[in-house]
Enzyme design. Structure first.
Site, short mmCIF file in Angstrom:
data_model
loop_
_atom_site.label_atom_id
_atom_site.label_comp_id
_atom_site.label_asym_id
_atom_site.label_seq_id
_atom_site.Cartn_x
_atom_site.Cartn_y
_atom_site.Cartn_z
N CYS A 112 0.83 -1.06 0.14
CA CYS A 112 0.27 0.09 0.01
C CYS A 112 0.77 1.14 -0.04
CB CYS A 112 -0.75 0.01 1.23
SG CYS A 112 -1.82 1.37 1.42
N HIS A 135 -9.12 -4.01 -2.52
CA HIS A 135 -7.92 -3.27 -1.74
C HIS A 135 -8.41 -1.90 -1.44
CE1 HIS A 135 -3.97 -2.49 -0.25
NE2 HIS A 135 -4.28 -1.05 -0.54
N GLU A 136 -8.69 -1.12 -2.80
CA GLU A 136 -9.09 0.09 -2.84
C GLU A 136 -10.36 0.61 -2.19
OE1 GLU A 136 -6.55 2.39 -3.12
OE2 GLU A 136 -5.33 0.83 -4.11
N HIS A 146 -10.23 0.89 1.35
CA HIS A 146 -9.79 2.03 1.86
C HIS A 146 -10.99 3.24 2.16
CE1 HIS A 146 -5.47 2.48 1.92
NE2 HIS A 146 -5.13 1.82 0.70
#
Length: 198
Positions: free
Chosen positions: A107, A149-150, A153
């Site tokens: 990341c 993954h994003e 966030h």
């Protein structure tokens, strides 16, 4: 414009982001800046919280994975990633399915750390693009993983949150050093403990 990437430890990375509408001020410029920032840091994805904006927006260019190989042959999980470049606004992962598989994730907000993370192999997602056109799509393999993954966030989740308690404990010192700015990076970052940029 290249923006500083917020480092581990900043509260914005642990906050659930809010939706925006098509009249969000400076949206086009923000997206342009996110692309520039991501490419400068050699990333394949960047979420708005990583540049200090707690909104449900991320950008992805997964095309670097298109050349991945396994045993000298194209990796089937990388199929269809040539030119895979997208903007996701107000995304909702409607469903995750399939077997969980491990992959070493990193990341931009947590430089120098890479760990194996398990994620489902397929997702069904709805979102708006940069023109606020609605999309409903299904992805698998690396595309699904980068999106997951994003997406984490904008939900205030970091990949380190998905690790075992033992693994997190072993990473404590490294994570503390990142928050303090005691890490070597070749892109602009903003460190929460020191409140300094470099």
């Amino acid at each position: 414009m290249i923006l500083p990437i917020v480092a581990y430890g900043d509260p914005v990375l642990k906050t659930e982001a809010v939706e925006i509408d098509k009249d969000y001020e400076g949206l086009k410029e923000l997206i342009d800046n996110m692309w520039e920032t991501m490419y400068n840091a050699h990333g394949v994805g960047l979420a708005a919280p990583q540049i200090g904006k707690s909104i449900r927006l991320f950008v992805i260019d997964a095309s670097p994975f298109a050349e991945d190989e396994v045993d000298g042959k194209p990796d089937p999980r990388a199929a269809g990633l040539e030119g895979f470049k997208k903007v996701f606004i107000n995304p909702i992962i409607e469903e995750e399915e399939g077997e969980e598989w491990a992959f070493q994730e990193g990341c931009l907000s947590i430089p120098t750390i890479r760990e194996e993370v398990y994620r489902k192999e397929k997702i069904h997602i709805t979102y708006f693009d940069e023109n606020f056109e609605f999309h409903e799509e299904t992805y698998d393999g690396y595309a699904a993983r980068v999106i997951q993954h994003e997406y984490d966030h904008v939900d205030g989740i970091l990949f380190t949150d998905l690790l075992s308690t033992l693994k997190k404990k072993l990473l404590t010192k490294k994570l503390t050093n990142i928050a303090k700015g005691a890490v070597n990076v070749d892109y602009r970052m903003k460190f929460p403990v020191t409140k300094r940029k470099r």
